[in-house]
Design a protein around this motif. Structure first.
Motif, PDB file in Angstrom:
ATOM      1  N   GLY A   1       0.795  -1.233   0.000  1.00 23.50           N
ATOM      2  CA  GLY A   1       0.000   0.000   0.000  1.00 23.50           C
ATOM      3  C   GLY A   1       0.821   1.274   0.000  1.00 23.50           C
TER       4      GLY A   1
ATOM      5  N   PHE B   1      -0.183   4.219  -2.477  1.00 25.26           N
ATOM      6  CA  PHE B   1      -1.603   4.499  -2.725  1.00 25.26           C
ATOM      7  C   PHE B   1      -2.190   5.299  -1.567  1.00 25.26           C
TER       8      PHE B   1
ATOM      9  N   GLY C   1      -4.002   2.378   1.298  1.00 26.46           N
ATOM     10  CA  GLY C   1      -2.561   2.606   1.304  1.00 26.46           C
ATOM     11  C   GLY C   1      -2.110   3.551   2.399  1.00 26.46           C
TER      12      GLY C   1
ATOM     13  N   VAL D   1       1.756  -4.605  -7.191  1.00 21.20           N
ATOM     14  CA  VAL D   1       1.638  -3.184  -6.828  1.00 21.20           C
ATOM     15  C   VAL D   1       1.747  -2.262  -8.053  1.00 21.20           C
TER      16      VAL D   1
ATOM     17  N   GLN E   1      -2.155  -2.877  -9.360  1.00 21.66           N
ATOM     18  CA  GLN E   1      -2.790  -1.871  -8.504  1.00 21.66           C
ATOM     19  C   GLN E   1      -2.674  -0.445  -9.067  1.00 21.66           C
ATOM     20  N   TRP E   2      -1.486  -0.142  -9.592  1.00 19.31           N
ATOM     21  CA  TRP E   2      -1.270   1.235 -10.076  1.00 19.31           C
ATOM     22  C   TRP E   2      -2.285   1.622 -11.167  1.00 19.31           C
TER      23      TRP E   2
ATOM     24  N   CYS F   1      -5.620   2.318  -9.664  1.00 18.66           N
ATOM     25  CA  CYS F   1      -5.643   3.597  -8.944  1.00 18.66           C
ATOM     26  C   CYS F   1      -5.767   4.773  -9.913  1.00 18.66           C
TER      27      CYS F   1
ATOM     28  N   LEU G   1      -8.885  -2.240  -5.697  1.00 21.95           N
ATOM     29  CA  LEU G   1      -7.605  -1.700  -5.222  1.00 21.95           C
ATOM     30  C   LEU G   1      -7.448  -1.839  -3.703  1.00 21.95           C
TER      31      LEU G   1
ATOM     32  N   ALA H   1      -4.194  -3.227  -1.938  1.00 18.95           N
ATOM     33  CA  ALA H   1      -3.264  -2.315  -1.243  1.00 18.95           C
ATOM     34  C   ALA H   1      -3.129  -2.687   0.230  1.00 18.95           C
TER      35      ALA H   1
END
Ligand code: CAA
Length: 379
Positions: free
Chosen positions: A52, A55, A61, A91, A95-96, A99, A111, A115
């Motif tokens: 996390g 984020f 995050g 990540v 995840q990016w 986000c 997400l 995270a």
């Protein structure tokens, strides 16, 4: 300009180093030899907040930033690059993009648990005929009412089969080339979504690399990530960040190899004195250290540019190119300094050499990095 890390970043480095020594190091050889991923270890890293770091708190995050994540990835890679590769794939590549391109609903649903380290993510772009030529995708997603029907396959997917959440790229308008690619969010267990061959690899054997198979997978339209046709840009923007992660892994591997080689050169005696007293060895160590430091600076700078919100494609490509070549050269020299022992699996440097090789290949070969750099400077 100042080069010091802040208090939070220094504490994070110590925290990750302690985790690596305490929990990661004990099974690293076993995971490499046995070629298995440890979900328990990933969960421990997740519970520490490592998934996390870059984020916002609203999505599980800590908002520490990109550079903080890069420092954590580097520290982990000093001990086990496989774990760092699994974490970075989740990540930076899964995840990016959620986000940055996801809806509020997608961020909350996908997400946040990622995270918080409660789930694992994967990024699925590569296909048998779409490696370096990422636009040559054959996986298709055809809109049918409120759904898309997904058919095709992906290969070399880090965390494949282990991950719960997948960012998958598919052609929604093949005639439009790069502008016809779209990104979708898939979850493990969706009907028609299965897993194929698990790769047997030279290195990073403690991470899973697997094939994904899609047979008439019905994806709700709400699982489209970003706009239809935006997939290529989403993939490239995610890979810009992923490449800094690969650079950080390479720096971590290089640091470990340098530390082992310097320690061995001090202890190993031949002709009545430590081998480090030969300039043939000490100059090698000097070159290794210099090259490593240059790679580290490029890596941190690329992460800093990413943290400022600017376009970091060139900086990321330079960092990956320099750091992965440095890791390959440093680990090769470390094996040389260890001599016959370096070639033995009883000592860690051969594993570092095997792990270094992939950093020159994945998330865009170093030839691709040169294309990205050249196109930025010739624009
Ligand atoms: N950010 C945002 N947009 C970008 C971009 C970036 N970094 N790079 C390119 N684009 C945009 C361009 O502006 C262009 O947009 P327009 O259509 O509006 O003009 C569009 O994308 C197409 O760009 P190009 O013409 O440059 O595309 P190309 O087809 O020539 O490809 C390439 C360029 C650099 C070779 C690219 O295909 C590439 O990076 N290939 C390597 C792919 C890769 O890294 N794969 C690894 C996958 S992940 C993995 O390794 C496994 C894992 O599990 C981790």
């Amino acid at each position: 300009m100042h080069f010091a890390l802040n208090d939070h970043q220094q504490k994070l480095q110590l925290l990750v180093r302690d985790f690596a020594v305490r929990s990661v190091a004990p099974g690293v050889v076993e995971r490499d030899e046995g070629e298995f991923f440890s979900r328990e270890l990933y969960d421990e890293a997740g519970a520490m907040g490592l998934a996390g770091l870059c984020f916002p708190a609203a999505y599980g995050g800590s908002g520490a930033g990109y550079l903080s994540f890069i420092l954590a990835a580097e520290e982990l890679s000093r001990t086990d690059d496989s774990l760092a590769a699994s974490l970075s794939a989740s990540v930076l590549l899964c995840q990016w993009p959620i986000c940055h391109y996801g809806t509020e609903q997608q961020k909350q649903q996908y997400l946040k648990p990622l995270a918080e380290g409660r789930r694992l993510g994967a990024f699925a772009l590569t296909e048998p005929n779409a490696g370096t030529d990422a636009a040559a995708q054959q996986t298709t997603a055809v809109r049918t009412g409120d759904d898309y029907l997904l058919n095709g396959s992906k290969i070399f997917i880090t965390n494949g089969g282990e991950a719960e959440t997948y960012v998958v790229f598919a052609m929604t308008a093949p005639e439009k080339g790069t502008r016809g690619l779209s990104a979708f969010l898939l979850t493990k267990g969706m009907p028609g979504f299965t897993f194929g061959k698990t790769e047997k690899k030279l290195g990073i054997r403690g991470s899973v690399t697997r094939e994904l198979l899609f047979n008439e997978v019905r994806i709700p339209a709400e699982n489209l990530l970003g706009q239809e046709g935006q997939g290529f840009k989403i993939a490239m923007a995610a890979l810009d960040g992923g490449r800094i992660g690969v650079a950080a892994q390479a720096v971590g591997i290089g640091q470990a190899a340098l530390d082992y080689a310097a320690g061995y050169a001090r202890d190993r005696r031949q002709f009545g004195r430590p081998i480090a007293e030969n300039q043939g060895i000490s100059f090698m160590l000097a070159d290794m250290a210099t090259r490593l430091e240059a790679a580290r600076l490029l890596t941190y700078r690329a992460a800093w540019v990413r943290d400022q919100g600017g376009n970091c494609a060139k900086e990321a490509a330079m960092a990956k190119l320099a750091a992965s070549d440095a890791a390959m050269a440093i680990t090769t020299d470390a094996v040389q300094i260890f001599g016959g022992y370096g070639f033995s699996r009883e000592y860690p440097v051969e594993r570092l050499l095997r792990n270094a090789k992939i950093t020159q290949i994945y998330e865009g070969t170093n030839q691709v990095q040169r294309m990205v750099i050249a196109s930025a400077i010739l624009r």
